[in-house]
Design an enzyme around this catalytic site. Sequence first.
Site, PDB file in Angstrom:
ATOM      1  N   TYR A  11       0.837  -1.199   0.000  1.00 14.18           N
ATOM      2  CA  TYR A  11       0.000   0.000   0.000  1.00 14.18           C
ATOM      3  C   TYR A  11       0.875   1.252   0.000  1.00 14.18           C
ATOM      4  O   TYR A  11       0.669   2.171  -0.791  1.00 14.18           O
ATOM      5  CB  TYR A  11      -0.936   0.000   1.209  1.00 14.18           C
ATOM      6  CG  TYR A  11      -1.748   1.261   1.316  1.00 14.18           C
ATOM      7  CD1 TYR A  11      -2.932   1.409   0.603  1.00 14.18           C
ATOM      8  CD2 TYR A  11      -1.319   2.320   2.110  1.00 14.18           C
ATOM      9  CE1 TYR A  11      -3.672   2.584   0.671  1.00 14.18           C
ATOM     10  CE2 TYR A  11      -2.056   3.492   2.191  1.00 14.18           C
ATOM     11  CZ  TYR A  11      -3.227   3.613   1.470  1.00 14.18           C
ATOM     12  OH  TYR A  11      -3.939   4.783   1.544  1.00 14.18           O
ATOM     13  N   HIS A  15       1.172   4.066  -3.123  1.00 15.96           N
ATOM     14  CA  HIS A  15       0.799   5.467  -2.923  1.00 15.96           C
ATOM     15  C   HIS A  15       1.999   6.412  -2.993  1.00 15.96           C
ATOM     16  O   HIS A  15       1.822   7.588  -3.294  1.00 15.96           O
ATOM     17  CB  HIS A  15       0.030   5.637  -1.606  1.00 15.96           C
ATOM     18  CG  HIS A  15      -1.428   5.397  -1.768  1.00 15.96           C
ATOM     19  ND1 HIS A  15      -1.967   4.142  -1.789  1.00 15.96           N
ATOM     20  CD2 HIS A  15      -2.447   6.256  -1.952  1.00 15.96           C
ATOM     21  CE1 HIS A  15      -3.270   4.245  -1.973  1.00 15.96           C
ATOM     22  NE2 HIS A  15      -3.593   5.509  -2.083  1.00 15.96           N
ATOM     23  N   TYR A  34      -5.341  16.158  -0.567  1.00 14.08           N
ATOM     24  CA  TYR A  34      -5.900  14.840  -0.285  1.00 14.08           C
ATOM     25  C   TYR A  34      -4.887  14.093   0.560  1.00 14.08           C
ATOM     26  O   TYR A  34      -3.787  13.814   0.106  1.00 14.08           O
ATOM     27  CB  TYR A  34      -6.167  14.117  -1.599  1.00 14.08           C
ATOM     28  CG  TYR A  34      -6.957  12.829  -1.525  1.00 14.08           C
ATOM     29  CD1 TYR A  34      -7.247  12.196  -0.336  1.00 14.08           C
ATOM     30  CD2 TYR A  34      -7.416  12.232  -2.689  1.00 14.08           C
ATOM     31  CE1 TYR A  34      -7.972  11.023  -0.299  1.00 14.08           C
ATOM     32  CE2 TYR A  34      -8.147  11.063  -2.674  1.00 14.08           C
ATOM     33  CZ  TYR A  34      -8.420  10.458  -1.471  1.00 14.08           C
ATOM     34  OH  TYR A  34      -9.137   9.290  -1.435  1.00 14.08           O
ATOM     35  N   TRP A  69      -7.460   3.169 -11.223  1.00 12.06           N
ATOM     36  CA  TRP A  69      -6.822   3.179  -9.903  1.00 12.06           C
ATOM     37  C   TRP A  69      -7.524   2.202  -8.963  1.00 12.06           C
ATOM     38  O   TRP A  69      -6.875   1.457  -8.239  1.00 12.06           O
ATOM     39  CB  TRP A  69      -6.813   4.589  -9.314  1.00 12.06           C
ATOM     40  CG  TRP A  69      -6.134   4.651  -7.979  1.00 12.06           C
ATOM     41  CD1 TRP A  69      -6.738   4.675  -6.749  1.00 12.06           C
ATOM     42  CD2 TRP A  69      -4.726   4.664  -7.724  1.00 12.06           C
ATOM     43  NE1 TRP A  69      -5.802   4.714  -5.755  1.00 12.06           N
ATOM     44  CE2 TRP A  69      -4.559   4.703  -6.322  1.00 12.06           C
ATOM     45  CE3 TRP A  69      -3.600   4.645  -8.533  1.00 12.06           C
ATOM     46  CZ2 TRP A  69      -3.294   4.722  -5.727  1.00 12.06           C
ATOM     47  CZ3 TRP A  69      -2.351   4.672  -7.927  1.00 12.06           C
ATOM     48  CH2 TRP A  69      -2.220   4.713  -6.543  1.00 12.06           C
ATOM     49  N   TRP A  70      -8.862   2.207  -8.981  1.00 11.77           N
ATOM     50  CA  TRP A  70      -9.615   1.262  -8.146  1.00 11.77           C
ATOM     51  C   TRP A  70      -9.226  -0.175  -8.485  1.00 11.77           C
ATOM     52  O   TRP A  70      -9.007  -0.984  -7.593  1.00 11.77           O
ATOM     53  CB  TRP A  70     -11.108   1.440  -8.351  1.00 11.77           C
ATOM     54  CG  TRP A  70     -11.704   2.668  -7.762  1.00 11.77           C
ATOM     55  CD1 TRP A  70     -11.127   3.564  -6.900  1.00 11.77           C
ATOM     56  CD2 TRP A  70     -13.028   3.150  -7.991  1.00 11.77           C
ATOM     57  NE1 TRP A  70     -12.006   4.566  -6.590  1.00 11.77           N
ATOM     58  CE2 TRP A  70     -13.180   4.333  -7.248  1.00 11.77           C
ATOM     59  CE3 TRP A  70     -14.084   2.695  -8.771  1.00 11.77           C
ATOM     60  CZ2 TRP A  70     -14.364   5.061  -7.237  1.00 11.77           C
ATOM     61  CZ3 TRP A  70     -15.262   3.422  -8.764  1.00 11.77           C
ATOM     62  CH2 TRP A  70     -15.404   4.590  -8.003  1.00 11.77           C
TER      63      TRP A  70
END
EC number: 5.1.3.32
Length: 91
Positions: A11, A15, A34, A69-70
Amino acid sequence: MFLKPGFEDEYQRRHAAIWPELKKMLSDGDVYDYSIYWDRDTNILFACQKTKGEESSQDMGFNPIVQKWWDYMADIMEVNPDNSPVTIPLK
């Protein structure tokens, strides 16, 4: 949002290398800040967005970049049938 156990390093790696086209799409829209915070004890991800208008990233699911992206993140997060992240809206 919820990170699957065992995928913490992956993760962070994904990112850290967020796609430029995704960053541009967000900033071209209403999202100008964000941040995602990770509770390491529960693997809960808390997202906070500052917006210029009414639209947040949660309203951009129609966009092919967001959908890509999902799909990219679906193997390491709890997701809905369309691969959007499972979320709990907070007031």
